[in-house]
Design an enzyme around this catalytic site. Structure first.
Site, PDB file in Angstrom:
ATOM      1  N   PRO A   2      46.137  31.650  33.194  1.00  0.00           N
ATOM      2  CG  PRO A   2      47.416  30.442  31.996  1.00  0.00           C
ATOM      3  CD  PRO A   2      46.186  31.121  31.889  1.00  0.00           C
ATOM      4  CD  GLU A   3      45.309  36.228  37.519  1.00  0.00           C
ATOM      5  OE1 GLU A   3      45.687  37.047  38.204  1.00  0.00           O
ATOM      6  OE2 GLU A   3      43.913  35.927  37.567  1.00  0.00           O
TER       7      GLU A   3
END
Length: 313
Positions: A2-3
């Site tokens: 996840p960014e």
DNA sequence: ACCTACCTGTTT
DNA sequence: AAACAGGTAGGT
């Protein structure tokens, strides 16, 4: 995994379902994931909100839903972490490391669960001193790219101290700018038309302008798509994102560029696989010798520069 | 400014 | 069997 867009999508999906609920039973199934925290110290605290800083989620906790915040529950998902809600009737999902029971006066209790295949993710319970806005751990993070104050000048200022870094490495440095990872760094550089190996020192002001715009656009569009699901990512409702359908360069090596049809290149930069379009993101230092032309079947292939001696075909 | 470690699962 | 994967901490 996840960014920023994925973390933000998780935040938005969880927010209406956890705000105002009180933590009941806490099960820390895997030692070390819930860092230095006696799980019983969470019980009885009420969640008054969820915020995001870079790739971190911060749950605000207090004795009541509208009282002062006395603690932060800080979460980093690293590569494969997931934060989802799960009915208590369901069997324990694979790679579940922490479970928080969420109580409510009028709703059924649910589990807020943390799953993480690779177990890189971490959760911290941090006391909130009077007036503290954020956990002190986050003080080193660079500016938020979606903050209205973020612009080319801010970006240039942040990068100034790292003149020798490649622009790709700079975008991945969370102290320079918060929230970008390998996907959105590559996608932002494509949209800005910048060759990822360009040195920060050589960037012109108009290139900073393009880059700052590219970053904010890419992130906003990815959030609108609820993030990118390559394999593990889902939001708080266990829904996959859709931005993987709109990637221009990340994971596209060897495929034709959506903008110019030349083949997307791949190489290693800052220790990470990096993809770019050799035409839309030209290397100004490339020894060319010829005038700019369309590459029909030229040598700009999907190959690392480091492997150029291999010469196959 | 680079490497390696931390983990497990998937792909080559 | 080996390489690779969305990330970062820590050591050199």
């Amino acid at each position: 995994m996840p960014e920023l867009p994925e973390v933000e999508s998780i935040r938005l999906s969880l927010l209406p379902r956890v705000t105002g609920r009180t933590i009941g039973t806490v099960l820390a199934d895997t030692p070390g994931v819930l860092v230095d925290t006696d799980s019983s110290s969470l019980s009885g605290l009420t969640i008054s909100g969820i915020r995001r800083r870079g790739k971190y989620l911060v749950f605000d906790l207090g004795q009541s839903g509208d009282g002062p915040v006395t603690a932060f529950l800080m979460v980093h998902l690293r590569m494969t972490g997931r934060l989802t809600l799960q009915p208590q009737s369901q069997p324990v999902r694979p790679h579940t490391h922490v479970r928080l029971e969420l109580l409510s006066g009028c709703l059924e209790p649910v589990w807020l669960i943390f799953q993480d295949t690779r177990r890189f993710g971490r959760i911290w319970l941090i006391p909130a001193p009077d007036g503290a806005q954020w956990p002190g751990h986050l003080a080193r993070l660079g500016p938020e790219p979606l903050d209205p104050a973020f612009n080319a000048q801010v970006l240039k200022q942040q990068m100034a101290r790292h003149a020798r870094l490649s622009v790709k490495a700079a975008l991945l440095d969370q102290t320079i700018i918060a929230g970008l990872g390998n996907i959105y760094a590559d996608e932002s550089l494509f949209r800005a038309g910048l060759y990822p190996a360009r040195k920060v020192a050589g960037l012109q002001i108009n290139e900073y302008t393009r880059l700052a715009h590219a970053i904010t656009q890419v992130l906003a569009e990815a959030i609108a798509c609820c993030g990118t699901t390559l394999r593990d990512y889902v939001d708080g409702w266990s829904r996959e994102g859709q931005f993987q359908n709109f990637l221009n360069v990340y994971g596209q090596a060897g495929k034709p560029c959506r903008r110019c049809t030349s083949l997307i290149s791949k190489g290693k930069l800052a220790g990470r696989t990096t993809s770019w379009c050799p035409v839309c993101q030209p290397d100004p230092d490339a020894y060319d010798g010829t005038v700019q032309e369309q590459p029909s079947s030229v040598s700009v292939q999907a190959q690392s520069p480091a492997n150029s001696h291999q010469g196959r075909g």
